[in-house]
Design a protein around this motif. Sequence first.
Motif, PDB file in Angstrom:
ATOM      1  N   GLY A 106       0.916  -1.234  -0.028  1.00 63.53           N
ATOM      2  CA  GLY A 106       0.058  -0.004   0.196  1.00 63.53           C
ATOM      3  C   GLY A 106       0.842   1.207   0.022  1.00 63.53           C
ATOM      4  N   ASN A 107       0.242   2.353   0.155  1.00 65.82           N
ATOM      5  CA  ASN A 107       0.986   3.578   0.083  1.00 65.82           C
ATOM      6  C   ASN A 107       1.976   3.850   1.061  1.00 65.82           C
ATOM      7  N   ILE A 108       3.161   4.146   0.870  1.00 64.53           N
ATOM      8  CA  ILE A 108       4.159   4.316   2.092  1.00 64.53           C
ATOM      9  C   ILE A 108       4.297   5.879   1.902  1.00 64.53           C
ATOM     10  N   PHE A 109       4.145   6.663   2.929  1.00 64.07           N
ATOM     11  CA  PHE A 109       4.236   8.113   2.823  1.00 64.07           C
ATOM     12  C   PHE A 109       5.666   8.423   3.457  1.00 64.07           C
ATOM     13  N   THR A 110       6.208   9.714   3.172  1.00 61.71           N
ATOM     14  CA  THR A 110       7.608  10.098   3.601  1.00 61.71           C
ATOM     15  C   THR A 110       7.806   9.687   5.178  1.00 61.71           C
ATOM     16  N   ASN A 111       8.743   9.097   5.268  1.00 59.44           N
ATOM     17  CA  ASN A 111       9.141   8.696   6.889  1.00 59.44           C
ATOM     18  C   ASN A 111       8.306   7.658   7.502  1.00 59.44           C
ATOM     19  N   SER A 112       7.757   7.094   6.808  1.00 58.79           N
ATOM     20  CA  SER A 112       6.759   5.767   7.006  1.00 58.79           C
ATOM     21  C   SER A 112       7.375   4.665   6.456  1.00 58.79           C
ATOM     22  N   SER A 113       7.101   3.352   7.111  1.00 58.52           N
ATOM     23  CA  SER A 113       7.314   2.192   6.684  1.00 58.52           C
ATOM     24  C   SER A 113       6.305   1.062   6.770  1.00 58.52           C
ATOM     25  N   ARG A 114       6.460   0.113   6.017  1.00 58.14           N
ATOM     26  CA  ARG A 114       5.575  -0.978   5.722  1.00 58.14           C
ATOM     27  C   ARG A 114       6.309  -2.080   5.683  1.00 58.14           C
ATOM     28  N   SER A 115       5.702  -3.486   6.080  1.00 57.85           N
ATOM     29  CA  SER A 115       6.272  -4.685   6.191  1.00 57.85           C
ATOM     30  C   SER A 115       5.549  -5.823   5.744  1.00 57.85           C
ATOM     31  N   VAL A 116       6.226  -6.702   4.784  1.00 57.42           N
ATOM     32  CA  VAL A 116       5.734  -7.740   4.242  1.00 57.42           C
ATOM     33  C   VAL A 116       6.431  -9.090   4.967  1.00 57.42           C
ATOM     34  N   THR A 117       5.790 -10.183   5.535  1.00 60.22           N
ATOM     35  CA  THR A 117       6.621 -11.351   5.858  1.00 60.22           C
ATOM     36  C   THR A 117       6.167 -12.410   4.735  1.00 60.22           C
ATOM     37  N   PHE A 118       7.525 -13.089   4.291  1.00 59.30           N
ATOM     38  CA  PHE A 118       7.472 -13.957   3.277  1.00 59.30           C
ATOM     39  C   PHE A 118       7.652 -15.380   3.799  1.00 59.30           C
ATOM     40  N   ALA A 119       6.759 -16.216   3.613  1.00 60.14           N
ATOM     41  CA  ALA A 119       6.642 -17.493   4.401  1.00 60.14           C
ATOM     42  C   ALA A 119       7.357 -18.622   3.394  1.00 60.14           C
ATOM     43  N   THR A 120       7.054 -18.508   1.951  1.00 57.93           N
ATOM     44  CA  THR A 120       7.489 -19.641   0.850  1.00 57.93           C
ATOM     45  C   THR A 120       8.884 -19.359   0.348  1.00 57.93           C
ATOM     46  N   VAL A 121       9.523 -20.295   0.134  1.00 60.28           N
ATOM     47  CA  VAL A 121      10.564 -20.144  -0.649  1.00 60.28           C
ATOM     48  C   VAL A 121      10.496 -19.641  -2.264  1.00 60.28           C
ATOM     49  N   GLY A 122      11.064 -18.696  -2.601  1.00 61.53           N
ATOM     50  CA  GLY A 122      10.753 -18.176  -3.982  1.00 61.53           C
ATOM     51  C   GLY A 122      11.561 -16.834  -4.116  1.00 61.53           C
ATOM     52  N   ILE A 123      11.224 -16.443  -5.597  1.00 63.65           N
ATOM     53  CA  ILE A 123      11.722 -15.288  -5.974  1.00 63.65           C
ATOM     54  C   ILE A 123      10.500 -14.270  -6.196  1.00 63.65           C
ATOM     55  N   TYR A 124      10.550 -13.252  -5.484  1.00 62.79           N
ATOM     56  CA  TYR A 124       9.539 -12.278  -5.421  1.00 62.79           C
ATOM     57  C   TYR A 124      10.044 -10.987  -6.383  1.00 62.79           C
ATOM     58  N   ARG A 125       9.534 -10.716  -7.626  1.00 63.90           N
ATOM     59  CA  ARG A 125       9.962  -9.506  -7.879  1.00 63.90           C
ATOM     60  C   ARG A 125       8.938  -8.426  -7.679  1.00 63.90           C
ATOM     61  N   TYR A 126       9.296  -7.208  -7.408  1.00 63.62           N
ATOM     62  CA  TYR A 126       8.278  -6.193  -7.098  1.00 63.62           C
ATOM     63  C   TYR A 126       8.666  -4.913  -7.705  1.00 63.62           C
ATOM     64  N   HIS A 127       7.747  -3.920  -7.696  1.00 65.24           N
ATOM     65  CA  HIS A 127       7.909  -2.478  -8.311  1.00 65.24           C
ATOM     66  C   HIS A 127       7.156  -1.622  -7.652  1.00 65.24           C
ATOM     67  N   CYS A 128       7.325  -0.328  -7.772  1.00 60.07           N
ATOM     68  CA  CYS A 128       6.631   0.818  -7.119  1.00 60.07           C
ATOM     69  C   CYS A 128       5.411   0.953  -8.461  1.00 60.07           C
ATOM     70  N   THR A 129       4.210   1.094  -8.131  1.00 57.82           N
ATOM     71  CA  THR A 129       3.204   1.194  -8.959  1.00 57.82           C
ATOM     72  C   THR A 129       3.020   2.535  -9.328  1.00 57.82           C
ATOM     73  N   ILE A 130       3.401   3.507  -8.519  1.00 57.94           N
ATOM     74  CA  ILE A 130       3.580   5.002  -8.677  1.00 57.94           C
ATOM     75  C   ILE A 130       4.743   5.236  -9.734  1.00 57.94           C
ATOM     76  N   HIS A 131       5.702   4.458  -9.566  1.00 56.77           N
ATOM     77  CA  HIS A 131       6.980   5.046 -10.215  1.00 56.77           C
ATOM     78  C   HIS A 131       7.533   3.465 -10.835  1.00 56.77           C
ATOM     79  N   PRO A 132       6.935   3.077 -12.020  1.00 57.09           N
ATOM     80  CA  PRO A 132       7.321   1.736 -12.454  1.00 57.09           C
ATOM     81  C   PRO A 132       8.631   1.275 -12.685  1.00 57.09           C
ATOM     82  N   THR A 133       9.451   2.440 -13.063  1.00 56.96           N
ATOM     83  CA  THR A 133      10.775   2.179 -13.252  1.00 56.96           C
ATOM     84  C   THR A 133      11.407   1.625 -11.847  1.00 56.96           C
ATOM     85  N   MET A 134      10.987   2.050 -10.687  1.00 60.00           N
ATOM     86  CA  MET A 134      11.759   1.445  -9.360  1.00 60.00           C
ATOM     87  C   MET A 134      11.103  -0.213  -9.453  1.00 60.00           C
ATOM     88  N   GLU A 135      12.080  -0.693  -9.300  1.00 60.85           N
ATOM     89  CA  GLU A 135      12.098  -2.297  -9.310  1.00 60.85           C
ATOM     90  C   GLU A 135      12.882  -2.789  -8.226  1.00 60.85           C
TER      91      GLU A 135
END
Length: 154
Positions: free
Chosen positions: A75-104
Amino acid sequence: MANLARWSMAVGCGLILVVAVAGGAAAAANHDVTIEANTFQPADVTIAPGDSVTWTNRDAERHDATAADESWGTGNIFTNSSRSVTFATVGIYRYHCTIHPTMEGRVTVSDTLPATDSEQPAAPVGPSSIGLGAVIVLGVLASAAVVMRRGRAN
C-alpha cells in the motif's frame, strides 16, 4: 530433604526451559529496504522463510512495493513511514512501485542461505552474544541458590 526437593524442582524447570528454547525454530529476522532517490536500496535482498522485509520511504513523495503478479503489496508508504511484508514460502518475488514503475526490486526467499564470508571477523563473544538458553540456565541456577539459602534459614 525438603531442600533437595526444591533444588531438583528448580533445576528440572530450568532444563525444560532450555530444551524448549534450544528446540524452537530460529527467530524470524527483519530486513530493511530504504526508498530514496526513487530507488529501492538495496534493490535485491535474500532472506529466510518467515523473515520480513520493511520498506521505509525517505523520499518526499509516496511510494509502494507491489508484487509483479500483484499477489501482495505494501500500500502507500508516505514520507518517513514504513510498511512490512512477511515471506513464508521459498521463491523469488519481483516487485515494483506502482506509482513509479521504473523502481524495481527483488526478494529472494531461500532455505539454504550462504554461509558467512570467511574473511569477515567473527562476532565478539560477550554478554550481548550469550544465547537465551545460557541466560535461562544462569537464571535457574541463581534461583536454585536462593531457594537453598531460604531452606537453610528456615
